[in-house]
Design a protein around this motif. Structure first.
Motif, PDB file in Angstrom:
ATOM      1  N   VAL A   1     -32.108 -29.431 -39.593  1.00  0.00           N
ATOM      2  CA  VAL A   1     -32.965 -28.322 -40.019  1.00  0.00           C
ATOM      3  C   VAL A   1     -33.866 -28.711 -41.197  1.00  0.00           C
ATOM      4  O   VAL A   1     -35.039 -28.347 -41.234  1.00  0.00           O
ATOM      5  CB  VAL A   1     -32.057 -27.127 -40.412  1.00  0.00           C
ATOM      6  CG1 VAL A   1     -32.815 -26.089 -41.173  1.00  0.00           C
ATOM      7  CG2 VAL A   1     -31.391 -26.537 -39.192  1.00  0.00           C
ATOM      8  N   LEU A   2     -33.328 -29.478 -42.153  1.00  0.00           N
ATOM      9  CA  LEU A   2     -34.111 -29.747 -43.362  1.00  0.00           C
ATOM     10  C   LEU A   2     -35.304 -30.666 -43.092  1.00  0.00           C
ATOM     11  O   LEU A   2     -36.430 -30.338 -43.527  1.00  0.00           O
ATOM     12  CB  LEU A   2     -33.209 -30.276 -44.480  1.00  0.00           C
ATOM     13  CG  LEU A   2     -32.274 -29.202 -45.065  1.00  0.00           C
ATOM     14  CD1 LEU A   2     -31.218 -29.824 -45.972  1.00  0.00           C
ATOM     15  CD2 LEU A   2     -33.064 -28.139 -45.838  1.00  0.00           C
ATOM     16  N   PRO A   3     -35.134 -31.780 -42.338  1.00  0.00           N
ATOM     17  CA  PRO A   3     -36.333 -32.575 -42.037  1.00  0.00           C
ATOM     18  C   PRO A   3     -37.369 -31.762 -41.248  1.00  0.00           C
ATOM     19  O   PRO A   3     -38.573 -31.865 -41.509  1.00  0.00           O
ATOM     20  CB  PRO A   3     -35.798 -33.742 -41.195  1.00  0.00           C
ATOM     21  CG  PRO A   3     -34.345 -33.841 -41.542  1.00  0.00           C
ATOM     22  CD  PRO A   3     -33.910 -32.443 -41.870  1.00  0.00           C
ATOM     23  N   GLU A   4     -36.885 -30.904 -40.328  1.00  0.00           N
ATOM     24  CA  GLU A   4     -37.821 -30.073 -39.550  1.00  0.00           C
ATOM     25  C   GLU A   4     -38.604 -29.135 -40.468  1.00  0.00           C
ATOM     26  O   GLU A   4     -39.831 -29.023 -40.380  1.00  0.00           O
ATOM     27  CB  GLU A   4     -37.043 -29.182 -38.578  1.00  0.00           C
ATOM     28  CG  GLU A   4     -36.869 -29.782 -37.201  1.00  0.00           C
ATOM     29  CD  GLU A   4     -35.838 -28.952 -36.421  1.00  0.00           C
ATOM     30  OE1 GLU A   4     -35.023 -29.593 -35.754  1.00  0.00           O
ATOM     31  OE2 GLU A   4     -35.843 -27.693 -36.531  1.00  0.00           O
ATOM     32  N   ALA A   5     -37.857 -28.453 -41.353  1.00  0.00           N
ATOM     33  CA  ALA A   5     -38.508 -27.483 -42.255  1.00  0.00           C
ATOM     34  C   ALA A   5     -39.489 -28.202 -43.176  1.00  0.00           C
ATOM     35  O   ALA A   5     -40.569 -27.678 -43.491  1.00  0.00           O
ATOM     36  CB  ALA A   5     -37.460 -26.739 -43.071  1.00  0.00           C
TER      37      ALA A   5
END
Ligand SMILES: Cc1cc2nc3c(=O)[nH]c(=O)nc-3n(C[C@H](O)[C@H](O)[C@H](O)COP(=O)(O)OP(=O)(O)OC[C@H]3O[C@@H](n4cnc5c(N)ncnc54)[C@H](O)[C@@H]3O)c2cc1C
Length: 462
Positions: free
Chosen positions: A75-79
């Motif tokens: 989720v964090l790399p995507e966000a």
């Protein structure tokens, strides 16, 4: 652009990672199933309210707290990609599970050419900062405390400029959407304003009774800050500074009392470093020589303890306070934990699991530290031969039976003397005074002997 990943730091003020100089951050919170698997309704309710307040605080400053669900590794790399962030920051957590998750997130961000940044924030002195002269983590609290007490402390961090944002993030999920029933207990208000009010109210007067009266559950002279410290709705530097300022403005008994309160804050940091350097304590005895303890683990006795129907009034009052408030007074936590392990001879892990399922302030380090202390299996623990007598503990710390009557309605109509001598009454006398309240489920004196034999046999002392 920077994303600041909030975890146990649900506030803007006095937030070290959020406040690092440089690019203004946008907030992000991830509902992580691996974490929710270990959660319980009172804590989820507290966290959701705290998140609502945090989002409001971001919006009041023209910024936003994004929320998403999933594995932070994905989720964090995507966000970061979606928001154009180059950096993702967070404040460190010290449990084994959290550290391995953070290592995976760090690797995933680096792989995606993003810059991870981790800061120490949750405690005044990070695990590893205060060590013995040989550089080892402390195993004895009193030595740790002396260094902790005298070490200079950082001052609180101001709220930094935040990244402007017109984005309106996903709405926060409801507790049902997260898979939890609403809690049956009264969960405390979870906002930073409430945390500050509690701190100010406590420092206004109750703290001066703390040294003498903190063990008396009916007095209510403790701070009730524990869920706020757990979820970070208040920063530890802000608490520490307010407490030190007050200490330095008073003298004599008042000063001693304030310093006693500081010493409890240091217990929290002592246990954080125990967990950091001994991640196995979550499931294993800290002292390996206690591994041979032959706990009896009688399921009926465990069930009566959980329900608060042991026939020992102070124990039952504590267990019912836990049901009613998702909280239990510290002295009573010690009494019920001692009773479970040394009167009922049930493994501390069963008690820890029950507390984890019920407490709004459940904190792996403190809960585990408290249980292993009471069970005499922990670092700097209660010696195994010191076994609380639940009747004398009740008589000493709830002399008027006020706390017991508050949580055990069956005993409201009877005299204080009868409450404290409940174990000595005959079946007929019990029937005549409080028929709905159970007889003691074990005989303390006999169980004490059995507990001593159990510990001595485990140590090879027999
Ligand atoms: C078996 C057992 C289980 C426990 N489980 C937890 C837990 O899950 N979470 C938790 O925060 N505390 C736990 N404690 C410690 C303590 O009972 C609570 O911190 C305290 O009751 C919280 O109320 P308060 O905020 O009014 O405390 P105060 O007396 O006002 O203390 C202020 C703060 O100091 C810290 N503190 C106080 N006493 C301790 C202690 N003995 N160990 C570590 N930190 C302490 C807490 O952060 C607390 O909020 C446990 C103790 C025992 C014996």
């Amino acid at each position: 652009m920077r994303l600041h990943w909030h975890r146990r730091d649900l506030r803007l003020a006095d937030n070290r990672g959020l406040s690092v100089p440089g690019t203004p951050p946008l907030g992000i919170f991830v509902f992580d199933e691996n974490v929710l698997d270990h959660a319980a309704a009172p804590r989820v309710a507290f966290m959701l309210e705290a998140l609502g307040a945090l989002r409001e605080a971001y919006r009041d400053r023209g910024s936003e707290l994004l929320v998403c669900a999933g594995d932070p590794v994905d989720v964090l790399p995507e966000a970061a990609g979606e928001t154009g962030a180059e950096t993702v920051s967070w404040n460190r957590d010290y449990s084994g599970l959290a550290r391995s998750r953070d290592a995976r997130v760090w690797a995933a961000l680096s792989e995606a050419d993003l810059t991870p940044q981790a800061f120490h924030d949750a405690v005044c002195h990070e695990p590893g900062a205060i060590t013995t002269n040989d550089g080892e983590p402390y195993a004895v609290y009193s030595y740790y405390w002396k260094k902790w007490r005298d070490r200079s402390k950082e001052v609180p961090y101001d709220v930094p400029p935040l990244a402007p944002s017109d984005d309106v993030g996903e709405p926060l999920p409801s507790i049902a959407e997260l898979g939890f029933e609403p809690p049956t207990a009264d969960v405390p208000v979870a906002t930073p304003e409430r945390a500050r009010e509690l701190l100010e109210g406590f420092l206004d007067a109750p703290v001066f009774d703390y040294g003498e009266r903190r063990d008396y559950p009916a007095d209510g002279c403790t701070s009730r800050l524990s869920p706020h410290l757990k979820f970070g709705t208040i920063g530890i530097r802000a608490v520490d500074r307010a407490v030190r300022r007050l200490r330095d403005s008073v003298a004599g008994e008042k000063r001693v009392s304030v310093e006693t309160f500081r010493s409890q804050l240091a217990w929290r940091e002592f246990y954080a470093q125990v967990l950091r350097f001994n991640p196995n304590v979550v499931t294993e005895n800290y002292r390996a020589y206690e591994n041979g303890i032959a706990w009896e683990n009688d399921p009926e006795l465990l069930s009566a303890w959980r329900r608060g129907e042991t026939g020992y009034p102070i124990v039952d009052a504590g267990m019912r306070q836990l049901d009613a408030e998702a909280h239990m007074h510290n002295r009573v936590r010690m009494i019920v934990a001692s009773f479970l392990t040394k009167d009922l001879l049930v493994d501390w892990r069963a008690g820890y699991d029950h507390f984890r399922a019920k407490l709004v302030d459940h904190d792996t380090a403190n809960d585990n530290g408290g249980w292993q202390w009471a069970a005499s299996t922990g670092t700097d623990a209660q010696p195994y031969f010191r076994i609380f007598n639940p009747m004398t503990q009740g008589e000493r710390y709830d002399p008027d039976g006020e706390y017991i009557r508050e949580f055990v309605p069956e005993l409201r109509g009877i005299s204080t003397e009868t409450i404290h001598s409940w174990h000595e009454l005959s079946a007929n006398e019990r029937e005549a005074t409080a028929p709905a309240y159970p007889a003691p489920i074990v005989d303390h004196a006999a169980r004490r002997e059995r507990a001593l034999a159990m510990f001595e046999s485990a140590r090879g002392d027999d």
